[in-house]
Motif scaffolding. Structure first.
Motif, PDB file in Angstrom:
ATOM      1  N   TYR A 264      62.272  36.530  30.542  1.00 34.95           N
ATOM      2  CA  TYR A 264      61.805  36.039  31.830  1.00 34.95           C
ATOM      3  C   TYR A 264      60.322  35.708  31.788  1.00 34.95           C
ATOM      4  CZ  TYR A 264      60.783  35.878  36.806  1.00 34.95           C
ATOM      5  OH  TYR A 264      60.377  35.472  38.041  1.00 34.95           O
ATOM      6  N   GLY A 265      59.977  34.545  32.258  1.00 38.65           N
ATOM      7  CA  GLY A 265      58.579  34.204  32.487  1.00 38.65           C
ATOM      8  C   GLY A 265      57.780  34.002  31.209  1.00 38.65           C
ATOM      9  N   VAL A 266      56.487  34.095  31.391  1.00 34.81           N
ATOM     10  CA  VAL A 266      55.575  33.746  30.302  1.00 34.81           C
ATOM     11  C   VAL A 266      55.269  34.935  29.411  1.00 34.81           C
ATOM     12  CG1 VAL A 266      53.167  33.106  29.916  1.00 34.81           C
ATOM     13  CG2 VAL A 266      54.557  31.819  31.535  1.00 34.81           C
ATOM     14  N   ASN A 267      55.354  34.685  28.114  1.00 31.92           N
ATOM     15  CA  ASN A 267      54.970  35.709  27.156  1.00 31.92           C
ATOM     16  C   ASN A 267      53.702  35.200  26.462  1.00 31.92           C
ATOM     17  OD1 ASN A 267      54.808  37.616  25.183  1.00 31.92           O
ATOM     18  ND2 ASN A 267      56.598  36.903  24.029  1.00 31.92           N
ATOM     19  N   ILE A 268      52.562  35.818  26.762  1.00 31.72           N
ATOM     20  CA  ILE A 268      51.307  35.353  26.154  1.00 31.72           C
ATOM     21  C   ILE A 268      51.024  36.142  24.881  1.00 31.72           C
ATOM     22  CG2 ILE A 268      48.800  35.154  26.466  1.00 31.72           C
ATOM     23  CD1 ILE A 268      49.282  34.628  29.416  1.00 31.72           C
ATOM     24  N   ILE A 269      50.890  35.380  23.781  1.00 29.43           N
ATOM     25  CA  ILE A 269      50.519  36.019  22.512  1.00 29.43           C
ATOM     26  C   ILE A 269      49.042  35.713  22.344  1.00 29.43           C
ATOM     27  CG2 ILE A 269      51.068  36.086  20.028  1.00 29.43           C
ATOM     28  CD1 ILE A 269      53.353  34.023  20.858  1.00 29.43           C
ATOM     29  N   SER A 270      48.194  36.709  22.505  1.00 22.16           N
ATOM     30  CA  SER A 270      46.770  36.407  22.301  1.00 22.16           C
ATOM     31  C   SER A 270      46.217  37.300  21.204  1.00 22.16           C
ATOM     32  CB  SER A 270      45.991  36.577  23.606  1.00 22.16           C
ATOM     33  OG  SER A 270      46.119  37.878  24.098  1.00 22.16           O
ATOM     34  N   CYS A 271      45.346  36.749  20.406  1.00 24.04           N
ATOM     35  CA  CYS A 271      44.834  37.518  19.262  1.00 24.04           C
ATOM     36  C   CYS A 271      43.747  38.484  19.730  1.00 24.04           C
ATOM     37  CB  CYS A 271      44.332  36.568  18.174  1.00 24.04           C
ATOM     38  SG  CYS A 271      42.611  36.069  18.390  1.00 24.04           S
ATOM     39  N   PRO A 272      43.463  39.504  18.920  1.00 19.02           N
ATOM     40  CA  PRO A 272      42.481  40.515  19.369  1.00 19.02           C
ATOM     41  C   PRO A 272      41.036  40.023  19.274  1.00 19.02           C
ATOM     42  CG  PRO A 272      43.294  41.061  17.178  1.00 19.02           C
ATOM     43  CD  PRO A 272      44.099  39.882  17.646  1.00 19.02           C
ATOM     44  N   THR A 273      40.833  38.845  18.717  1.00 18.53           N
ATOM     45  CA  THR A 273      39.519  38.244  18.391  1.00 18.53           C
ATOM     46  C   THR A 273      38.842  39.015  17.253  1.00 18.53           C
ATOM     47  OG1 THR A 273      38.008  39.457  19.865  1.00 18.53           O
ATOM     48  CG2 THR A 273      39.149  37.544  20.811  1.00 18.53           C
ATOM     49  N   SER A 286      42.363  35.603  30.226  1.00 20.18           N
ATOM     50  CA  SER A 286      42.595  36.106  31.581  1.00 20.18           C
ATOM     51  C   SER A 286      42.836  34.959  32.566  1.00 20.18           C
ATOM     52  CB  SER A 286      41.411  37.006  31.956  1.00 20.18           C
ATOM     53  OG  SER A 286      41.088  36.880  33.269  1.00 20.18           O
ATOM     54  N   GLU A 287      42.120  33.830  32.388  1.00 23.92           N
ATOM     55  CA  GLU A 287      42.367  32.659  33.245  1.00 23.92           C
ATOM     56  C   GLU A 287      43.776  32.111  33.016  1.00 23.92           C
ATOM     57  OE1 GLU A 287      40.643  31.374  35.725  1.00 23.92           O
ATOM     58  OE2 GLU A 287      39.234  33.023  35.455  1.00 23.92           O
ATOM     59  N   ILE A 288      44.189  32.073  31.748  1.00 22.36           N
ATOM     60  CA  ILE A 288      45.534  31.550  31.442  1.00 22.36           C
ATOM     61  C   ILE A 288      46.600  32.478  32.032  1.00 22.36           C
ATOM     62  CG2 ILE A 288      47.169  31.127  29.527  1.00 22.36           C
ATOM     63  CD1 ILE A 288      44.875  29.774  28.043  1.00 22.36           C
ATOM     64  N   GLU A 289      46.325  33.769  31.995  1.00 22.20           N
ATOM     65  CA  GLU A 289      47.251  34.734  32.595  1.00 22.20           C
ATOM     66  C   GLU A 289      47.407  34.454  34.089  1.00 22.20           C
ATOM     67  OE1 GLU A 289      46.334  38.754  31.210  1.00 22.20           O
ATOM     68  OE2 GLU A 289      47.342  39.428  33.046  1.00 22.20           O
ATOM     69  N   LYS A 290      46.274  34.234  34.763  1.00 24.99           N
ATOM     70  CA  LYS A 290      46.315  33.971  36.215  1.00 24.99           C
ATOM     71  C   LYS A 290      47.070  32.676  36.508  1.00 24.99           C
ATOM     72  CE  LYS A 290      41.892  35.891  37.312  1.00 24.99           C
ATOM     73  NZ  LYS A 290      40.527  35.420  37.415  1.00 24.99           N
ATOM     74  N   LEU A 291      46.817  31.703  35.643  1.00 22.73           N
ATOM     75  CA  LEU A 291      47.409  30.377  35.806  1.00 22.73           C
ATOM     76  C   LEU A 291      48.930  30.403  35.653  1.00 22.73           C
ATOM     77  CD1 LEU A 291      45.457  27.824  35.825  1.00 22.73           C
ATOM     78  CD2 LEU A 291      46.229  27.442  33.494  1.00 22.73           C
ATOM     79  N   THR A 292      49.419  31.376  34.919  1.00 23.20           N
ATOM     80  CA  THR A 292      50.831  31.315  34.516  1.00 23.20           C
ATOM     81  C   THR A 292      51.691  32.445  35.076  1.00 23.20           C
ATOM     82  OG1 THR A 292      50.281  32.550  32.504  1.00 23.20           O
ATOM     83  CG2 THR A 292      50.333  30.150  32.319  1.00 23.20           C
ATOM     84  N   TYR A 293      51.093  33.337  35.893  1.00 23.41           N
ATOM     85  CA  TYR A 293      51.842  34.541  36.249  1.00 23.41           C
ATOM     86  C   TYR A 293      53.088  34.267  37.088  1.00 23.41           C
ATOM     87  CZ  TYR A 293      50.752  35.264  41.186  1.00 23.41           C
ATOM     88  OH  TYR A 293      50.706  35.146  42.538  1.00 23.41           O
ATOM     89  N   SER A 294      53.082  33.133  37.828  1.00 21.15           N
ATOM     90  CA  SER A 294      54.247  32.898  38.696  1.00 21.15           C
ATOM     91  C   SER A 294      55.296  31.994  38.050  1.00 21.15           C
ATOM     92  CB  SER A 294      53.783  32.302  40.023  1.00 21.15           C
ATOM     93  OG  SER A 294      53.155  31.074  39.790  1.00 21.15           O
ATOM     94  N   ILE A 295      55.084  31.639  36.768  1.00 15.77           N
ATOM     95  CA  ILE A 295      56.083  30.786  36.099  1.00 15.77           C
ATOM     96  C   ILE A 295      57.302  31.637  35.755  1.00 15.77           C
ATOM     97  CG2 ILE A 295      56.559  29.405  34.025  1.00 15.77           C
ATOM     98  CD1 ILE A 295      53.564  28.672  34.003  1.00 15.77           C
ATOM     99  N   LYS A 296      58.457  31.219  36.209  1.00 18.24           N
ATOM    100  CA  LYS A 296      59.669  32.016  35.995  1.00 18.24           C
ATOM    101  C   LYS A 296      60.400  31.609  34.708  1.00 18.24           C
ATOM    102  CE  LYS A 296      60.395  33.205  40.825  1.00 18.24           C
ATOM    103  NZ  LYS A 296      59.143  32.804  41.418  1.00 18.24           N
ATOM    104  N   LYS A 297      60.119  30.371  34.260  1.00 21.17           N
ATOM    105  CA  LYS A 297      60.763  29.851  33.053  1.00 21.17           C
ATOM    106  C   LYS A 297      60.274  30.652  31.829  1.00 21.17           C
ATOM    107  CE  LYS A 297      61.070  25.459  30.650  1.00 21.17           C
ATOM    108  NZ  LYS A 297      60.775  24.047  30.709  1.00 21.17           N
ATOM    109  N   SER A 298      61.164  30.907  30.893  1.00 24.20           N
ATOM    110  CA  SER A 298      60.773  31.633  29.686  1.00 24.20           C
ATOM    111  C   SER A 298      59.909  30.730  28.803  1.00 24.20           C
ATOM    112  CB  SER A 298      62.037  32.043  28.940  1.00 24.20           C
ATOM    113  OG  SER A 298      61.711  32.432  27.653  1.00 24.20           O
ATOM    114  N   LEU A 299      58.688  31.171  28.538  1.00 27.47           N
ATOM    115  CA  LEU A 299      57.721  30.327  27.838  1.00 27.47           C
ATOM    116  C   LEU A 299      56.802  31.197  26.990  1.00 27.47           C
ATOM    117  CD1 LEU A 299      57.456  27.255  28.347  1.00 27.47           C
ATOM    118  CD2 LEU A 299      55.543  27.757  29.848  1.00 27.47           C
ATOM    119  N   LYS A 300      56.621  30.805  25.728  1.00 27.67           N
ATOM    120  CA  LYS A 300      55.706  31.559  24.869  1.00 27.67           C
ATOM    121  C   LYS A 300      54.390  30.785  24.769  1.00 27.67           C
ATOM    122  CE  LYS A 300      57.703  34.246  21.445  1.00 27.67           C
ATOM    123  NZ  LYS A 300      58.344  34.401  20.139  1.00 27.67           N
ATOM    124  N   ILE A 301      53.281  31.437  25.097  1.00 28.63           N
ATOM    125  CA  ILE A 301      51.977  30.768  25.067  1.00 28.63           C
ATOM    126  C   ILE A 301      51.049  31.513  24.104  1.00 28.63           C
ATOM    127  CG2 ILE A 301      49.943  30.137  26.431  1.00 28.63           C
ATOM    128  CD1 ILE A 301      51.750  29.941  28.889  1.00 28.63           C
TER     129      ILE A 301
END
Ligand code: SF4
Length: 358
Positions: A264-273, A286-301
């Motif tokens: 369900y929804g967005v799965n964000i893979i972010s590196c530890p830097t 964090s901006e991308i997280e805010k931008l995508t939190y209401s997306i219900k479609k399964s999506l890997k970012i």
């Protein structure tokens, strides 16, 4: 090795428009935190929860005024698609009034609602309204008689209390109920839920109570819930956090998605830097997280700090970004779509994301 989870087949119950148990999807739920007095804020919170994918919403009923508030929220259509659970402590009359007002479920602890006689009145009302009841046993409010009987063994007392209430519900021939038996200790919760799952076939609502802040609470809840879910136990979950309720929903989905139970929804893979990162990836993530939190479609970012590993990792992702020196790359399935100035990155990413979703 077959790692697929074999869910325990529990009885099916109905809560509002949703079915729970019997192999239906494990539902993610949360509880509102805004007081009724701040009605507009409460409405916003409910809408935010629904947009974040919350599938059952619980609201604390504290007095008779609460009943008129939930009544108007129901009439305004807030719970058309997402069922409302009225959470009642101590006062059985409030539970009955909440059911009369149209709540889909009441959460009660028979141990503190005034005994079995009062519980039976709530059961009768639930039967009449075709509503559901959540038997909510909690480590902090166990019946003293049972604690004495189990010599203050909290785990045994929780199991014993739950079984006693379940037997009572069965004697009343009421079966549209689910059970929660939450402890603040992860190991106590695991013990109690495992034992109940061995002994009963009713749907279980999993959670660790008073888990803590966003960070500690999410970790503690994951530690407990993952063990149980992996054993096939649980029909609905709540991650209790001392934080905004939408984080509870997000955390719930992260747990279920990580175990491949839901997708369900967005799965964000972010590196530890690391030293290769040349811009503020934390802020961008964090901006991308805010931008995508209401997306219900399964999506890997993928949100990657450098171009060295970014493209490789982004291969798995439906869309991704990787930071370069002054520019950043946007990827679709590992292929560079464009390079943009870092200052334009979020804007460009949002456009590409919208194209992808639509
Ligand atoms: S992706 Fe790049 S920036 Fe991120 S941790 Fe790996 S090497 Fe470092």
């Amino acid at each position: 090795m077959d790692l697929r989870i074999k869910r325990k087949l529990t009885k099916e119950i109905t809560i509002g428009q949703k079915k729970l148990g019997a192999g239906n999807p494990i539902l993610v739920q949360s509880m509102t935190k805004t007081r009724f007095e701040n009605l507009d804020l409460l409405k916003n919170e409910i809408m935010d929860l629904i947009n974040a994918g919350c599938e059952i919403i619980r609201i604390a009923i504290t007095d008779k005024n609460s009943i008129s508030y939930i009544s108007s929220l129901i009439k305004e259509g807030f719970f058309k698609e997402v069922p409302l659970v009225a959470d009642v402590q101590f006062d059985s009359e409030l539970a009955i009034l909440a059911l009369e007002a149209g709540a889909d479920c009441v959460r009660i602890n028979p141990g503190n609602i005034g005994g079995l006689k009062k519980t039976s009145e709530i059961i009768k009302k639930a039967k009449e309204k075709k509503a559901c009841i959540r038997i909510g046993v909690n480590s902090g409010s166990i019946d003293k008689k049972i604690l004495k009987k189990t010599q203050n063994d909290i785990r045994l007392a929780m199991v014993e209390s739950t079984l006693e209430y379940v037997r009572f519900f069965e004697r009343m021939q009421f079966y549209n109920f689910k059970i929660s038996a939450k402890a603040s200790s992860v190991m106590d919760s695991i013990y109690v839920y495992k034992t109940l799952s061995e002994k009963l076939d009713y749907p279980l609502h999993l959670g660790i109570t008073e888990a803590g802040s966003r960070f500690e609470g999410a970790i503690k809840s994951t530690a407990g819930l993952a063990v149980l879910l992996y054993e096939g136990i649980g029909d609905t979950i709540r991650v209790s956090l001392t934080d905004d309720s939408i984080y509870e929903v997000k955390a719930g989905y992260y747990i279920l998605n990580s175990l491949s139970i839901r997708n369900y929804g967005v799965n964000i893979i972010s590196c530890p830097t690391c030293g290769r990162t040349k811009a503020d990836l934390k802020a961008i993530a964090s901006e991308i997280e805010k931008l995508t939190y209401s997306i219900k479609k399964s999506l890997k970012i993928a949100v990657m700090g450098c171009i060295v590993n970014g493209p490789g990792e982004a291969k798995e992702a439906d869309i991704g970004i990787a930071l370069g020196n002054k520019k950043a790359a946007i990827f679709i399935k590992g292929k560079i779509l464009k390079r943009v100035e870092i200052k334009d990155l979020l804007y460009e990413f949002k456009n590409e994301l919208e194209k992808l979703i639509n």
